[in-house]
Design a protein around this motif. Structure first.
Motif, PDB file in Angstrom:
ATOM      1  N   PRO A 123       0.816  -1.213   0.000  1.00 52.74           N
ATOM      2  CA  PRO A 123       0.000   0.000   0.000  1.00 52.74           C
ATOM      3  C   PRO A 123       0.851   1.266   0.000  1.00 52.74           C
ATOM      4  CG  PRO A 123       0.027  -0.974   2.182  1.00 52.74           C
ATOM      5  CD  PRO A 123       0.722  -1.948   1.285  1.00 52.74           C
ATOM      6  N   THR A 163      -8.227   5.093  -2.205  1.00 55.16           N
ATOM      7  CA  THR A 163      -7.206   4.585  -1.278  1.00 55.16           C
ATOM      8  C   THR A 163      -6.996   5.518  -0.095  1.00 55.16           C
ATOM      9  OG1 THR A 163      -5.429   5.621  -2.551  1.00 55.16           O
ATOM     10  CG2 THR A 163      -6.019   3.359  -3.129  1.00 55.16           C
ATOM     11  N   TYR A 189     -11.798   4.313   2.806  1.00 55.56           N
ATOM     12  CA  TYR A 189     -11.715   3.628   1.516  1.00 55.56           C
ATOM     13  C   TYR A 189     -13.146   3.511   0.978  1.00 55.56           C
ATOM     14  CZ  TYR A 189      -7.609   2.691   4.277  1.00 55.56           C
ATOM     15  OH  TYR A 189      -6.527   2.837   5.108  1.00 55.56           O
TER      16      TYR A 189
END
Length: 802
Positions: free
Chosen positions: A74, A665, A613
């Motif tokens: 990530p 994200t 998210y």
């Protein structure tokens, strides 16, 4: 001193340094990221005729590190574009530039001599009065300032970030005897408010708080494992989500982090804690030493406690290490009667008594590990901290535990935990028995005013946890009788100051009939006697979406009238959120998917945690957003038509966002995708989201909020745009990028967003689009392929492509 942080220098661009730089860039701070200049040319550089003094060569290390960080998944960045706030350089040419920085953070290799040498150079350029801190996980902070000026010492402190800095919330603040108190106060506040951290004040002791206790817990598990003859898989099952720890538990986490890291910390503690009553726990067992010799360090060497191999037919399978033979074997399923007994227990705190009472090997494991942990943390006060809540804060924020050691002990019962420790031959600190003898039965309690308090050992009384006055904790409101209404899926609570809160407590906070009833009840009560409503909760995620199980059941039984009614009620509830006489504020965090996203789209304002998210993900299960999401995204797109960008381009972008089931994200990226809009807010510290959402509701109310009017002038393009979409979808199908079923879903969405097959651009109402949306959703539930996808999600958690 009114201190403002506009520019930060980060010295050292390794994994930690580059990611600390990224997180400062996330919050809008300008960053100067520096590292050493290479001493040798690479073959590619020699081939180009470059010299060591060439800027591209001198900044090779720092630029490569930053590029690796930006490309990481990530991502350490909220948006890739945030990297533009980071300027790179090297210690030879650019160390002088720290003179223009408000804070310099050292993040070089963990060697005291190197750090001290760098600080000597830093002092030549650092502007007096600016902050200077070191990110270290083990070197004594006070030793770094030897030979430095009084001003350097006054503004110097340890700031221990945890990796990855964006995602792990802990920031330990470790002052020296010379650190000015105003510096400590500033860092504690800045870390909380601006960096979004749980800032914990730690003493300058080996490994500080989180690693000291966390590594003890890991090493103690290893010791107990050997005593009981447990396997790697069994321990990971026992130390994962069932006790509120990460799914990767103990050994899978070690593989991810690297066994060498755990070894280094354990060895450091074994060497530097001669007076620790549990120092033997930090001695490495033979199997770990052998793994280190074999370079079985985890993911970085492709094998550790686990190894992925190709099995029969080329299919990958996971093997686990047998610690007796040091050979790998197929990973085995784990089952214990004690764990089975906890399956019906949703609330984590209620599981611990069952776990500790187990009659099998799992019960033995929990009794021994709880005993060791309780005794150890009780004896760390006042050595590593004066206050027990700081240990809990550090373990929750640094190791991802849902409950800290003292919170776990409270859940089991302090007296019971003491007896358990004594039965295992562990010595608990005397203050615990003194606390119990004085009639204080718990480490924590909630005051009549709803404030969480901790037992203060020095004063032998309960005190409010500092900083919690800035948070709203729903459990505390519940404990003080602030629940006005509840059912199985939702509660309505009084937040004070005329603001109500609707909280979900269904599984994964899925939006079913109980939650819809709770939302409607919240609006009803707020309109009658209050002035605003917040929709938010303290769960790990805001909402994973609508209740697919209910959709599947109705569709499978062909109960289409019931299904139509359910969709209509969902849409009506969303419109009730939008069109009420009081302001409604959404407070999402974590996952806000499908129906959870649609709910926020219909709020007057959204106050989102940075780690939100958000996305309309219905395409993944063969559906279109049916709770007003398709309508709302079409409406929002139409509202942009006057901004100058070609209207078909705007419409296409929105169509792609929905049809590709894009999920942001971060909350910042949710703005880019259209899920958040101008006026919505982002809060870096998720603990502050509910309080900020309440403040937003008050602000809207005091500004004279009036109920908006439903829109009847939404421009849609009809056949012209519909033809464009259908042509594009057909091309995707011919190119074999999508399936026949995907074509059906995409064309349904296009039909809604274009307003149907109208002959020319027309203005339509929200209800018109909602009707198209409901009709499309209902028709897709009759498709066999859709039912197969929903079944796959419900049984495996993964969508089926068909």
């Amino acid at each position: 001193m009114n201190r403002t942080i506009k520019k930060v220098a980060v010295l050292g661009s390794g994994v930690m340094g580059s990611r600390i730089a990224c997180h400062f860039a996330n919050i809008g701070v300008q960053v100067l990221l520096l590292d050493i200049a290479p001493k040798e040319l690479l073959p590619a550089e020699e081939a180009k005729g470059l010299k060591l003094d060439n800027p591209a060569v001198k900044n090779r290390i720092v630029n490569s590190s930053l590029q690796a960080a930006v490309a990481a998944n990530p991502s350490p960045l909220y948006r890739k574009a945030d990297a533009a706030r980071i300027k790179t350089g090297n210690f030879d040419d650019n160390l002088k530039d720290i003179a223009g920085c408000d804070w310099t953070i050292e993040v070089v290799v963990e060697r005291l001599d190197i750090k001290k040498s760098l600080f000597e150079r830093v002092e030549q350029f650092r502007k007096p009065g600016t902050l200077i801190t070191s990110n270290t996980s083990g070197i004594p902070i006070h030793m770094m300032t030897e030979g430095r000026s009084d001003d350097f010492k006054k503004y110097f402190c340890g700031t221990h970030f945890f990796n990855p800095p964006r995602y792990l919330k802990l920031l330990e603040i470790i002052p020296t005897p010379d650190t000015d108190q105003s510096v400590v106060d500033f860092l504690m506040h800045y870390g909380d408010l601006y960096l979004g951290k749980t800032t914990v004040l730690a003493k300058d002791t080996p490994a500080f708080i989180a690693n000291r206790v966390g590594v003890f817990a890991i090493m103690d598990v290893v010791q107990v494992m050997s005593q009981l003859g447990l396997t790697v898989e069994e321990v990971d099952k026992l130390t994962g989500p069932v006790i509120g720890h990460a799914k990767s538990a103990t050994f899978r986490t070690s593989d991810v982090v690297g066994l060498d890291t755990m070894i280094n910390v354990a060895n450091g503690l074994a060497q530097n804690l001669p007076n620790d009553e549990a120092k033997a726990v930090f001695q490495l067992p033979d199997f770990i030493k052998k793994m280190a010799e074999n370079k079985w360090l985890g993911d970085k060497t492709a094998q550790g406690f686990y190894k992925k191999v190709k099995g029969a037919g080329g299919k990958s399978e996971i093997q686990a290490l047998d610690l007796n033979t040091l050979e790998y074997k197929p990973s085995a399923k784990v089952k214990f009667a004690t764990l089975e007994a906890t399956k019906p227990i949703e609330k984590l705190a209620d599981r611990f008594k069952v776990l500790a009472a187990g009659k099998d090997k799992a019960g033995d494991f929990y009794r021994k590990t709880f005993a060791g942990l309780f005794a150890y943390v009780s004896n760390r006060i006042p050595e590593i901290t004066d206050s027990l809540y700081k240990i809990d804060d550090a373990l929750r924020a640094g190791f991802g535990w849902d409950m800290g050691p003292f919170e776990t002990w409270d859940a089991l019962g302090v007296q019971k935990g003491l007896e358990l420790a004594q039965a295992e031959g562990k010595t608990v600190a005397p203050w615990v028995e003194e606390m119990l003898a004085a009639g204080n039965a718990a480490f924590y309690k909630v005051s009549e005013q709803g404030v969480k308090q901790f037992y203060d050992i020095d004063s032998k009384s309960y005190k409010a946890i500092p900083g919690v006055e800035n948070f709203i904790i729903l459990d505390n409101l519940r404990a003080t009788g602030k629940v006005l209404w509840k059912n199985a899926g939702a509660s309505v609570l009084d937040m004070g100051d005329g603001i109500l809160n609707v909280e979900f407590h269904s599984k994964m906070n899925a939006l079913g009939s109980d939650v819809i009833q709770g939302l409607l009840k919240g609006v009803e009560l707020a309109e009658k006697d209050f002035r605003g409503l917040v929709v938010g909760n303290d769960a790990p995620n805001f909402s994973a979406g609508a209740n697919l199980g209910l959709v599947y059941m109705f569709a499978l039984d062909q109960e289409y009238d019931e299904l139509n009614l359910m969709i209509a009620q969902f849409q009506q509830a969303m419109m009730r959120m939008r069109y009420s006489s009081i302001p409604v504020v959404g407070a999402p965090h974590g996952l806000a998917l499908g129906g959870g996203c649609e709910l926020n789209l219909h709020c007057d304002r959204v106050v989102a945690a940075a780690e939100t998210y958000m996305g309309l993900v219905e395409f993944g299960v063969g559906l279109i957003p049916g709770g007003g999401g398709s309508k709302e995204m079409t409406l929002r797109t139409a509202a942009k038509y006057e901004e100058g960008e070609p209207e078909y381009n705007l419409l296409r972008n929105t169509f792609m966002t929905i049809s590709m089931a894009k999920v942001s994200t971060s909350a910042h990226e949710a703005f880019d995708l259209g899920f958040l809009r101008r006026g919505d807010e982002v809060v870096v510290n998720s603990n502050r989201v509910l309080a900020q959402a309440k403040a937003a509701a008050i602000e809207l109310a005091e500004d004279g909020y009036t109920m908006p009017v439903q829109k009847t002038n939404i421009k849609v393009h009809g056949k012209g745009a519909l033809g464009m979409f259908m042509t594009g979808v057909h091309a995707m199908k011919e190119g074999r990028y999508i399936s026949d079923h995907d074509v059906k879903i995409a064309n349904k969405l296009a039909y809604i967003m274009c307003g149907g097959d109208l002959s020319s651009p027309t203005e339509v109402s929200e209800q018109y689009l909602l009707d198209l949306e409901r009709e499309a959703f209902l028709s897709l539930t009759g498709e066999r392929k859709t039912l197969e996808r929903i079944q796959s999600i419900l049984t495996t958690g993964k969508p089926l492509r068909n």
